[in-house]
Design a protein around this motif. Sequence first.
Motif, PDB file in Angstrom:
ATOM      1  N   THR A   7      -2.420 -10.396   3.444  1.00 39.99           N
ATOM      2  CA  THR A   7      -2.300  -9.555   2.255  1.00 39.99           C
ATOM      3  C   THR A   7      -2.777  -8.139   2.551  1.00 39.99           C
ATOM      4  O   THR A   7      -2.157  -7.152   2.126  1.00 39.99           O
ATOM      5  CB  THR A   7      -3.088 -10.161   1.086  1.00 39.99           C
ATOM      6  N   PHE A   8      -3.871  -8.018   3.290  1.00 38.95           N
ATOM      7  CA  PHE A   8      -4.353  -6.695   3.697  1.00 38.95           C
ATOM      8  C   PHE A   8      -3.281  -5.953   4.493  1.00 38.95           C
ATOM      9  O   PHE A   8      -3.056  -4.752   4.287  1.00 38.95           O
ATOM     10  CB  PHE A   8      -5.624  -6.827   4.522  1.00 38.95           C
ATOM     11  N   SER A   9      -2.601  -6.646   5.415  1.00 36.99           N
ATOM     12  CA  SER A   9      -1.578  -5.979   6.229  1.00 36.99           C
ATOM     13  C   SER A   9      -0.410  -5.516   5.368  1.00 36.99           C
ATOM     14  O   SER A   9       0.201  -4.472   5.636  1.00 36.99           O
ATOM     15  CB  SER A   9      -1.097  -6.897   7.353  1.00 36.99           C
ATOM     16  N   MET A  10      -0.082  -6.270   4.316  1.00 36.54           N
ATOM     17  CA  MET A  10       0.949  -5.828   3.370  1.00 36.54           C
ATOM     18  C   MET A  10       0.509  -4.556   2.653  1.00 36.54           C
ATOM     19  O   MET A  10       1.283  -3.592   2.516  1.00 36.54           O
ATOM     20  CB  MET A  10       1.201  -6.918   2.333  1.00 36.54           C
ATOM     21  N   MET A  11      -0.746  -4.558   2.175  1.00 39.09           N
ATOM     22  CA  MET A  11      -1.272  -3.388   1.475  1.00 39.09           C
ATOM     23  C   MET A  11      -1.265  -2.164   2.383  1.00 39.09           C
ATOM     24  O   MET A  11      -0.886  -1.058   1.961  1.00 39.09           O
ATOM     25  CB  MET A  11      -2.700  -3.660   1.009  1.00 39.09           C
TER      26      MET A  11
END
Length: 318
Positions: free
Chosen positions: A20-24
């Motif tokens: 999710t962090f990498s998406m953000m």
Amino acid sequence: MNLLFVADPLEAFKVYKDTTFSMMREAQRRGHRIAACEPRHLAWRSGAQVQATVREIQLTGVDDDWFVESATSVRALREFDAVLMRKDPPFDSEYFYATHLLEQAEREGARVFNSPRALRDHPEKLAIMEFPQFLSPTLVTRDPDEVRRFHAEHQDVILKPLDGMGGMGIFRVRGDGLNLGAIVETLNGAGATTLMAQRFVPQITQGDKRVLVIGGKVVPFSLARIPQGSEVRGNLAAGGKGVAQPLTPRDREIAETLGPVLAERGLLLVGLDVIGDCLTEINVTSPTCFQEITQQSGFDVPAMFVDALEAACARLTG
């Protein structure tokens, strides 16, 4: 775009591996605005729209203090260009209720990925049964006698709960049937709980492969999660070692067959688990492994995902 991530607490993120962090991070790099909330922050008052108390954030690029919060506000979900449901399993009653709130938000005009209805319709272990051509022999039952007959037929089997995650509750029973009764009692609760039995796939020693499908398209690398020592589970949470590798022809066949079907049902992101030539799970709640595949292979999975998200939002706005 304004993006809302419905996720676990931000303070609990392990940013060195969190998908999710990498998406953000990729979304912010493109200029999209980021907000986040937890499922417990969703609310629906009679006569009003589904809303949430959200945290508007900016990523700092510093691992130890990775975001700053610029504002907190109560906003209707339909105000966002996209809502991404990224709450990790388990898929318990609260997760179930959250999908209903998100589906109501969809009726009000919100764009939610993955589709809340599709999340409910695709329990991650049970969903594979729709595609028997790709499975090792598999049984789903509450009947302990059926499990015993399945073991007698196949000798070396894996038993697991339907609601497990991260390799929890997975047992291997070999031909001698040692502890079969006790394991079935543990998983089955004297017939109260449904379990899954599968013929053991010996290629687990080469890894439990996570194959990602984004917008119906296949990521060309998998992450093989290889069991360590005497462990039979390859899950990273169970100590498996993740190794990115090109898809095999069989991996691609499975993914290219399922990808368009699942995308049509509203599943923008799917993680297929493949052992040897056999499909073992269809992960839809919060598929991971973006960072591991990107770092080891050089293929930019977060960029592919945000491309697909932007395209999906553009189609829905017409």
